[in-house]
Design a protein around this motif. Structure first.
Motif, mmCIF file in Angstrom:
data_model
loop_
_atom_site.group_PDB
_atom_site.id
_atom_site.type_symbol
_atom_site.label_atom_id
_atom_site.label_comp_id
_atom_site.label_asym_id
_atom_site.label_seq_id
_atom_site.Cartn_x
_atom_site.Cartn_y
_atom_site.Cartn_z
ATOM 1 N N ILE A 181 0.842 -1.205 0.000
ATOM 2 C CA ILE A 181 0.000 0.000 0.000
ATOM 3 C C ILE A 181 0.876 1.253 0.000
ATOM 4 O O ILE A 181 0.584 2.244 -0.686
ATOM 5 N N LYS A 207 2.375 -4.583 -6.745
ATOM 6 C CA LYS A 207 1.632 -5.723 -7.294
ATOM 7 C C LYS A 207 2.297 -7.041 -6.900
ATOM 8 O O LYS A 207 1.612 -8.024 -6.557
ATOM 9 N N LEU A 262 1.537 -7.782 -3.204
ATOM 10 C CA LEU A 262 0.145 -8.183 -3.021
ATOM 11 C C LEU A 262 -0.081 -9.619 -3.496
ATOM 12 O O LEU A 262 -0.818 -10.382 -2.850
ATOM 13 N N TYR A 271 -3.287 -11.343 -2.031
ATOM 14 C CA TYR A 271 -4.304 -10.318 -2.285
ATOM 15 C C TYR A 271 -4.065 -9.656 -3.653
ATOM 16 O O TYR A 271 -3.857 -8.445 -3.743
ATOM 17 N N ASP A 322 -6.106 -8.986 -5.995
ATOM 18 C CA ASP A 322 -7.221 -8.113 -6.394
ATOM 19 C C ASP A 322 -7.783 -7.401 -5.168
ATOM 20 O O ASP A 322 -8.985 -7.481 -4.875
ATOM 21 N N LEU A 323 -6.928 -6.705 -4.476
ATOM 22 C CA LEU A 323 -7.301 -6.094 -3.200
ATOM 23 C C LEU A 323 -8.365 -5.014 -3.377
ATOM 24 O O LEU A 323 -8.288 -4.175 -4.275
ATOM 25 N N SER A 324 -9.358 -5.045 -2.487
ATOM 26 C CA SER A 324 -10.388 -4.002 -2.443
ATOM 27 C C SER A 324 -10.622 -3.641 -0.978
ATOM 28 O O SER A 324 -10.891 -4.522 -0.152
ATOM 29 N N ALA A 345 -3.994 4.062 -6.854
ATOM 30 C CA ALA A 345 -4.025 2.632 -6.534
ATOM 31 C C ALA A 345 -4.582 1.801 -7.682
ATOM 32 O O ALA A 345 -4.226 0.620 -7.830
ATOM 33 N N VAL A 382 -5.786 -2.131 -7.533
ATOM 34 C CA VAL A 382 -6.316 -2.057 -6.168
ATOM 35 C C VAL A 382 -7.486 -1.083 -6.143
ATOM 36 O O VAL A 382 -7.376 0.054 -6.621
#
Length: 238
Positions: free
Chosen positions: A35, A81, A84, A89, A91-93, A117, A122
């Motif tokens: 992040i 990426k 993640l 994760y 396809d983080l949301s 993002a 994201v």
């Protein structure tokens, strides 16, 4: 004739995002690291504060003697990426809870962050709440924004990053960090104490739950009939 003038004070007032280190997805340190790599800090500074501030490096207290010289963190979408994917994760949301009642530029920073993002796939859903609604669940949001006035490192950590802190906004509880901080409190020699606190700041930099992307200037307008104002680092107006 009297006119108007502006006092532009550089401060250590951090504009931050808080990630709960004991809750998914931010319980996974690689998500927290990813992040941080999503943010284009200079761009966010321009879009949220019109450049009236300076970029941060995910550590508190830039005026503290202990503040370490660590590499400035920059946006790195491929690295974000990759982290993640490693963390599970891809396809983080997430929802970023905030309020335009917090401080100037906070909501604009959230919107800028959400747009950036998307480059990594994201999805950050910015939820703008009234101030009373935000603070009704303060310390409970998994992902949110906050700000503090300028502080030195020891009082800042005592307030915000220990299991005993009144405002542990990230639910941070790192045993090595806790041990080092207590050791620093017992250390009388200033040079040695600064070295220990620098180790604490390195943990913040690598593993912490705060995104400290920038520091806000305080801009005050006043009549030239009034004199004596000088720039102040505290973050308090005039």
């Amino acid at each position: 004739h009297y006119g108007k003038t502006v006092l532009n004070s550089e401060t250590g007032v951090p504009i931050t995002c808080t990630m709960h280190t004991d809750q998914a997805p931010f319980k996974e340190v690689r998500v927290r690291q990813a992040i941080r790599f999503l943010i284009d800090r200079p761009r966010t500074l321009e879009q949220s504060l019109s450049g009236y501030g300076r970029i941060g490096n995910d550590m508190w207290a830039p005026y503290d003697h202990a503040y370490p010289d660590l590499p400035q963190r920059h946006q790195d979408i491929p690295q974000a990426k990759s982290l993640l994917r490693q963390a599970g994760y891809p396809d983080l949301s997430v929802t970023l809870n905030t309020s335009d009642g917090l401080a100037a530029g906070v909501l604009e920073a959230a919107s800028s962050f959400a747009a950036q993002a998307k480059q990594a796939g994201v999805n950050i859903n910015v939820q703008n709440l009234p101030a009373n609604g935000f603070y009704a669940h303060y310390l409970s949001w998994t992902f949110s924004q906050t700000f503090w006035f300028t502080r030195n490192y020891i009082p800042q950590i005592a307030e915000s990053e220990l299991p005993t802190s009144s405002y542990n906004e990230t639910h941070f509880n790192n045993p090595q960090f806790n041990r080092l901080f207590q050791e620093a409190l017992r250390t009388v020699d200033e040079t040695k104490r600064s070295e220990i606190l620098g180790e604490c700041m390195k943990i913040d930099y690598d593993d912490g739950g705060y995104i400290i992307w920038g520091f806000d200037n305080v801009i005050d307008a006043y009549s030239t009939k009034v004199t004596g104002f000088v720039p102040d680092k505290s973050g308090a107006p005039l």
